[in-house]
Design an enzyme around this catalytic site. Structure first.
Site, PDB file in Angstrom:
ATOM      1  N   GLY A  94     -40.226  51.160  45.471  1.00  0.00           N
ATOM      2  CA  GLY A  94     -39.076  50.265  45.498  1.00  0.00           C
ATOM      3  C   GLY A  94     -38.614  49.783  44.143  1.00  0.00           C
ATOM      4  O   GLY A  94     -37.812  48.848  44.035  1.00  0.00           O
TER       5      GLY A  94
ATOM      6  N   PRO B  47     -43.195  55.859  44.377  1.00  0.00           N
ATOM      7  CA  PRO B  47     -41.823  55.804  43.867  1.00  0.00           C
ATOM      8  C   PRO B  47     -41.001  56.994  44.346  1.00  0.00           C
ATOM      9  O   PRO B  47     -41.483  58.116  44.426  1.00  0.00           O
ATOM     10  CB  PRO B  47     -42.028  55.851  42.347  1.00  0.00           C
ATOM     11  CG  PRO B  47     -43.305  56.617  42.171  1.00  0.00           C
ATOM     12  CD  PRO B  47     -44.162  56.278  43.360  1.00  0.00           C
ATOM     13  N   GLY B  48     -39.758  56.745  44.677  1.00  0.00           N
ATOM     14  CA  GLY B  48     -38.837  57.819  45.043  1.00  0.00           C
ATOM     15  C   GLY B  48     -37.580  57.727  44.205  1.00  0.00           C
ATOM     16  O   GLY B  48     -37.324  58.539  43.327  1.00  0.00           O
ATOM     17  N   ARG B  49     -36.803  56.664  44.454  1.00  0.00           N
ATOM     18  CA  ARG B  49     -35.554  56.453  43.734  1.00  0.00           C
ATOM     19  C   ARG B  49     -35.738  56.484  42.218  1.00  0.00           C
ATOM     20  O   ARG B  49     -34.944  57.073  41.491  1.00  0.00           O
ATOM     21  CB  ARG B  49     -34.969  55.096  44.154  1.00  0.00           C
ATOM     22  CG  ARG B  49     -33.645  54.761  43.517  1.00  0.00           C
ATOM     23  CD  ARG B  49     -33.326  53.271  43.673  1.00  0.00           C
ATOM     24  NE  ARG B  49     -33.569  52.786  45.020  1.00  0.00           N
ATOM     25  CZ  ARG B  49     -32.673  52.763  45.985  1.00  0.00           C
ATOM     26  NH1 ARG B  49     -31.452  53.218  45.749  1.00  0.00           N
ATOM     27  NH2 ARG B  49     -32.971  52.293  47.186  1.00  0.00           N
TER      28      ARG B  49
ATOM     29  N   ARG C 231     -23.809  56.088  50.673  1.00  0.00           N
ATOM     30  CA  ARG C 231     -24.339  54.769  50.320  1.00  0.00           C
ATOM     31  C   ARG C 231     -23.261  53.731  50.024  1.00  0.00           C
ATOM     32  O   ARG C 231     -23.382  52.583  50.460  1.00  0.00           O
ATOM     33  CB  ARG C 231     -25.315  54.886  49.146  1.00  0.00           C
ATOM     34  CG  ARG C 231     -26.594  55.639  49.501  1.00  0.00           C
ATOM     35  CD  ARG C 231     -27.588  55.648  48.343  1.00  0.00           C
ATOM     36  NE  ARG C 231     -28.154  54.339  48.112  1.00  0.00           N
ATOM     37  CZ  ARG C 231     -27.897  53.590  47.049  1.00  0.00           C
ATOM     38  NH1 ARG C 231     -27.066  54.025  46.099  1.00  0.00           N
ATOM     39  NH2 ARG C 231     -28.455  52.408  46.921  1.00  0.00           N
TER      40      ARG C 231
ATOM     41  N   TYR D  58     -23.793  50.644  52.657  1.00  0.00           N
ATOM     42  CA  TYR D  58     -24.194  49.291  52.264  1.00  0.00           C
ATOM     43  C   TYR D  58     -23.680  48.899  50.877  1.00  0.00           C
ATOM     44  O   TYR D  58     -24.358  48.248  50.099  1.00  0.00           O
ATOM     45  CB  TYR D  58     -25.704  49.054  52.381  1.00  0.00           C
ATOM     46  CG  TYR D  58     -26.629  50.178  51.978  1.00  0.00           C
ATOM     47  CD1 TYR D  58     -26.753  50.567  50.662  1.00  0.00           C
ATOM     48  CD2 TYR D  58     -27.410  50.821  52.931  1.00  0.00           C
ATOM     49  CE1 TYR D  58     -27.628  51.565  50.299  1.00  0.00           C
ATOM     50  CE2 TYR D  58     -28.289  51.834  52.579  1.00  0.00           C
ATOM     51  CZ  TYR D  58     -28.392  52.196  51.259  1.00  0.00           C
ATOM     52  OH  TYR D  58     -29.270  53.197  50.886  1.00  0.00           O
TER      53      TYR D  58
ATOM     54  N   CYS E 275     -11.846  61.409  56.548  1.00  0.00           N
ATOM     55  CA  CYS E 275     -10.839  60.718  57.347  1.00  0.00           C
ATOM     56  C   CYS E 275     -11.360  59.361  57.808  1.00  0.00           C
ATOM     57  O   CYS E 275     -11.580  59.119  59.001  1.00  0.00           O
ATOM     58  CB  CYS E 275     -10.442  61.590  58.541  1.00  0.00           C
ATOM     59  SG  CYS E 275      -8.941  61.019  59.343  1.00  0.00           S
ATOM     60  N   GLU E 276     -11.617  58.489  56.852  1.00  0.00           N
ATOM     61  CA  GLU E 276     -12.084  57.129  57.077  1.00  0.00           C
ATOM     62  C   GLU E 276     -11.513  56.237  55.981  1.00  0.00           C
ATOM     63  O   GLU E 276     -11.624  56.571  54.799  1.00  0.00           O
ATOM     64  CB  GLU E 276     -13.615  57.036  57.030  1.00  0.00           C
ATOM     65  CG  GLU E 276     -14.347  57.708  58.161  1.00  0.00           C
ATOM     66  CD  GLU E 276     -14.298  56.925  59.458  1.00  0.00           C
ATOM     67  OE1 GLU E 276     -14.014  55.703  59.412  1.00  0.00           O
ATOM     68  OE2 GLU E 276     -14.527  57.534  60.509  1.00  0.00           O
TER      69      GLU E 276
ATOM     70  N   TYR F 284     -31.141  59.431  47.755  1.00  0.00           N
ATOM     71  CA  TYR F 284     -30.470  59.067  49.004  1.00  0.00           C
ATOM     72  C   TYR F 284     -29.002  59.469  49.039  1.00  0.00           C
ATOM     73  O   TYR F 284     -28.216  58.881  49.776  1.00  0.00           O
ATOM     74  CB  TYR F 284     -30.617  57.553  49.284  1.00  0.00           C
ATOM     75  CG  TYR F 284     -32.042  57.113  49.260  1.00  0.00           C
ATOM     76  CD1 TYR F 284     -32.906  57.459  50.291  1.00  0.00           C
ATOM     77  CD2 TYR F 284     -32.565  56.394  48.182  1.00  0.00           C
ATOM     78  CE1 TYR F 284     -34.239  57.079  50.270  1.00  0.00           C
ATOM     79  CE2 TYR F 284     -33.893  56.013  48.147  1.00  0.00           C
ATOM     80  CZ  TYR F 284     -34.722  56.363  49.189  1.00  0.00           C
ATOM     81  OH  TYR F 284     -36.044  55.992  49.161  1.00  0.00           O
TER      82      TYR F 284
END
Length: 437
Positions: free
Chosen positions: A249, A292-294, A331, A335, A362-363, A391
């Site tokens: 994180g 860890p990833g991000r 993303r 959020y 189309c949003e 992500y």
């Protein structure tokens, strides 16, 4: 001018370099939208994590959280660097197996692991299964009995620590779908059930407090809480934890206002907190694991887009539309994540306007950036969105029946496709005709 782009990221023509490759050339060769990773940056961050453990003289595992980005090539790079992985699904596990990753260096997470996934994990000798709930204890016990097998496990707890981050990516608070609660006695009950099963070798305990965290205090808090629980388990149940896994994180910089510590500085604080906390106990020197990833892949990733249409409205911010959007990076819509974007042909060009960077989907909510400073752009210009390595592709979709982009690894001036661009034919290859009776 974008401050995140430094002089060593430019070539003689002033173009953006990714892994030593001209981003204009990458866009022309592989087409856009395109996801590109600077592989050397991935390697450097893994090595930085390992170095801080070795400098602190503790046993450790740097376990790449592969939900951030999973692909055969990514698992190969992690393996080359001698790191571990964690997987959260049968699909990630299968991909790692296809990559030839040594599964004894893998851990398996998830709050609703299926019977088939647990069978796969046991049959392929996954190094450790992180137990998340009582149903899983029973299901894993069934699998181990049927296969006449044993496995190493950890118990995941919810430490009651709420990280200062987006509510959708908090996982350590009491009211969470993950892990065993402490105050209610769930964690103690889980410990006793696991210890009573001779097929399960409990090596330690695990917690994860969330993602994109900038403050050391949360990590120090979870480190102290895990030691406290381990000490309690030793005193009350005679169990000695060999591993304390604090999850991941660690926050990264996305935009100018983000001022995180270097990821390895978080880890140094965690190590020191655990060392201090175990001193008055009889826990010895447990190994410390991180996930860890991000922070490993995020800053190494770039999304390349080509500018298309533009809409100017009097008194309002203009819309500049690119050939990607929420299908390859959901993303911002999901959020309100923020990124910075540069003009690839001149990343340090002075800004001349602030625009809304829009996607092609189309949003109305398909806006990659609500307020992006850019030099003047025209159709055909290539833009690079920075720090998109986590992500983005892993959450990509075929919304509006758009193919997902190709993924390219760039290193030392060489580039290679590691995930092919989907074709229109790929979009229908699972479809079956309906035969009306």
């Amino acid at each position: 001018m974008n401050e995140q782009i430094t002089a060593d990221q430019l070539n003689e023509a002033g173009h953006l370099l990714i892994g030593g490759c001209d981003a204009i050339d990458l866009a022309h060769e592989y087409q856009t939208p395109l996801v590109v990773y600077d592989v050397s940056q991935i390697r450097q961050q893994i090595r930085a994590f390992k170095r801080v453990f070795e400098e602190n003289d503790v046993s450790y595992a740097v376990s790449y959280a592969s939900k951030a980005f999973a692909a055969v090539a990514m698992y190969q790079v992690v393996n080359q660097e001698g790191a571990y992985i964690d997987v959260v699904s049968g699909g990630e596990m299968y991909t790692a197996i296809q990559a030839g990753f040594p599964m004894e260096r893998a851990s398996f997470h998830g709050n609703n692991k299926s019977y088939d996934e647990l069978v796969m994990a046991v049959k392929h000798h996954v190094g450790v299964i992180v137990i998340d709930n009582f149903h899983e204890i029973d299901l894993l016990s069934q699998v181990l009995n049927e296969l006449d097998a044993k496995t190493k496990v950890m118990i995941r707890i919810t430490p009651g620590i709420s990280a200062h981050t987006n509510k959708y990516i908090q996982t350590g608070q009491v009211d969470s779908k993950f892990g065993f609660d402490l105050a209610s006695g769930q964690a103690d009950e889980a410990l006793q059930k696991v210890l009573a099963n001779p097929r399960m070798d409990l090596i330690g305990l695990h917690a994860h407090i969330g993602s994109q965290i900038f403050e050391v205090a949360g990590f120090e808090g979870v480190a102290n809480k895990l030691v406290e629980v381990a000490d309690h388990w030793q005193k009350k149940f005679g169990y000695q934890a060999k591993v304390i896994n604090v999850g991941g994180g660690f926050g990264i910089r996305y935009v100018k206002d983000d001022q995180p510590l270097r990821p390895e500085q978080f880890v140094d604080a965690i190590i020191k907190a655990i060392k201090k906390a175990v001193q008055p106990t009889n826990l010895g020197k447990p190994a410390i694991w991180i996930e860890p990833g991000r922070s490993i892949v995020g800053p190494a990733g770039y999304n390349l887009y080509t500018v298309g249409s533009r809409k100017d409205l009097p008194g309002l911010k203009s819309y500049v539309t690119v050939d990607g959007g929420m299908g390859d990076n959901i993303r911002p819509a999901l959020y309100q994540a923020k990124y910075e974007t540069v003009l690839v042909s001149d990343p340090q060009a002075p800004f001349t306007e602030h625009v809304r960077l829009a996607g092609k989907y189309c949003e109305s909510g398909d806006i990659l950036c609500q307020d992006q400073a850019l030099p003047k752009t025209k159709p055909g210009d290539v833009l690079a969105m920075l720090d998109t390595g986590a992500y983005g592709y892993s959450m990509a979709s075929n919304y509006n029946r758009n193919p997902r982009p190709a993924v390219v690894f760039a290193e030392n001036g060489h580039s290679q496709v590691v995930i092919k661009r989907e074709t229109f034919a790929d979009l229908t290859h699972l479809d079956q005709p309906y035969e009306q009776n």
